[in-house]
Design a protein around this motif. Structure first.
Motif: not given
Ligand code: DC
Length: 218
Positions: A99-104, A128-133, A181-182
Motif C-alpha cells: 500500500q505505501i509502495a504505491a505512494l510516488p 518490482r522496478d529494479m530493471g525499469t526504474v 495493487r503492484d
C-alpha cells in the motif's frame, strides 16, 4: 570501471529472493532485497502509529528510516538497531508495504537508498522496478514469475516451516490482491523491462532457474 548489475523483478513468491541470494553468493556480488526496504518502512509506520492515509507523515518516516542489512545465509534486517527480520516476513507487513509502495513520494525518498547498494564487484537487485526504474542501465535483467497458485503454495510452505500460522486460500487471495495493487499503481508498477529475460518458474526447480540466469550473465 562500470559496476555490473543484475536485476530480478517479478511478483511476490516467484522465487526472486532465493534465486537472487544464491546468485549473489556464487558471484560474490552484493544483494539488494528492495522489498525488505518497503517492508521495513511498513513496520516503522506501524510502530509510529501513522495512519496509512497520512501521506506526508509516511514520507517523514521514510526520510528518517535507519536500516542495517546483514547478509549471511539469511538476510538480517535491523530498524533503529533492533532486529525486525521475523516481522518482515509477515503477510500483514507485505500488505502494508504494498500500500505505501504505491505512494510516488515514498518511492522517490527510497530511490537513492536502493541505488546506494550498487557497489563493486557487482549487485544483484531483487524487486518490482529494479530493471525499469532503479537500475534501468543494468545490462542483465530478468523477469521471474510463476502462477498465483504455485506462488501461494510456496509461501504457505515457507510460513509453516517458520511455524507461522497460515491458510492457503487466504494466501492465494492476498497474493492476487497484492499483484493487482503492484501492477495497477501509476508510479513504477510491476512490469517487465523491454530488455528483460522472461522466466516462468512454475514448473522449474530453483537450481534450474539459477542456471538459466547464470547463462544470461555468461
Ligand atoms: O518483494 P516483497 O514481497 O518483499 O515486497 C513487498 C511489497 O513492497 C510489494 O508488494 C510491493 C513493494 N515493492 C515495491 O513496490 N517495489 C519494489 N522494488 C519491491 C517491493
Amino acid at each position: 570501471m562500470p559496476i555490473p548489475v543484475l536485476t530480478i523483478d517479478g511478483p511476490s513468491g516467484a522465487g526472486k529472493g532465493t534465486v537472487s541470494r544464491l546468485i549473489a553468493k556464487k558471484l560474490g556480488w552484493h544483494y539488494l532485497d528492495s522489498g525488505s526496504i518497503y517492508r521495513s518502512l511498513a513496520i516503522a509506520v506501524q510502530k509510529a502509529s501513522v495512519d496509512l492515509n497520512a501521506v506526508d507523515e509516511i514520507v517523514k518516516v521514510a526520510e528518517g528510516l535507519v536500516l542495517e542489512f546483514e547478509c549471511g545465509d539469511e538476510l538480517v534486517v535491523k530498524l533503529d538497531g533492533k532486529d525486525i527480520t521475523h516481522q518482515l516476513g509477515l503477510e500483514q507487513t507485505g500488505g502494508i508495504a504494498s500500500q505505501i509502495a504505491a505512494l510516488p513520494k515514498v518511492r522517490q525518498v527510497l530511490l537513492k537508498k536502493q541505488q546506494d547498494f550498487k557497489q563493486l564487484p557487482g549487485l544483484v537487485a531483487d524487486g518490482r522496478d529494479m530493471g525499469t526504474v532503479v537500475f534501468p542501465e543494468a545490462e542483465n535483467k530478468v523477469f521471474l514469475t510463476a502462477s498465483a497458485e504455485k506462488r501461494a503454495q510456496r509461501r504457505y510452505k515457507q510460513l509453516i516451516e517458520k511455524e507461522i500460522d497460515a491458510n492457503l486460500v487466504k494466501i492465494i487471495n492476498e497474493i492476487e490482491a497484492r499483484d493487482r495493487r503492484d501492477m495497477d499503481r501509476t508510479t513504477a508498477p510491476l512490469a517487465m523491462a523491454s530488455d528483460a529475460l522472461y522466466i516462468d518458474s512454475s514448473d522449474m526447480t530453483i537450481d534450474a532457474v539459477v542456471e538459466e540466469v547464470l547463462n544470461l550473465i555468461r
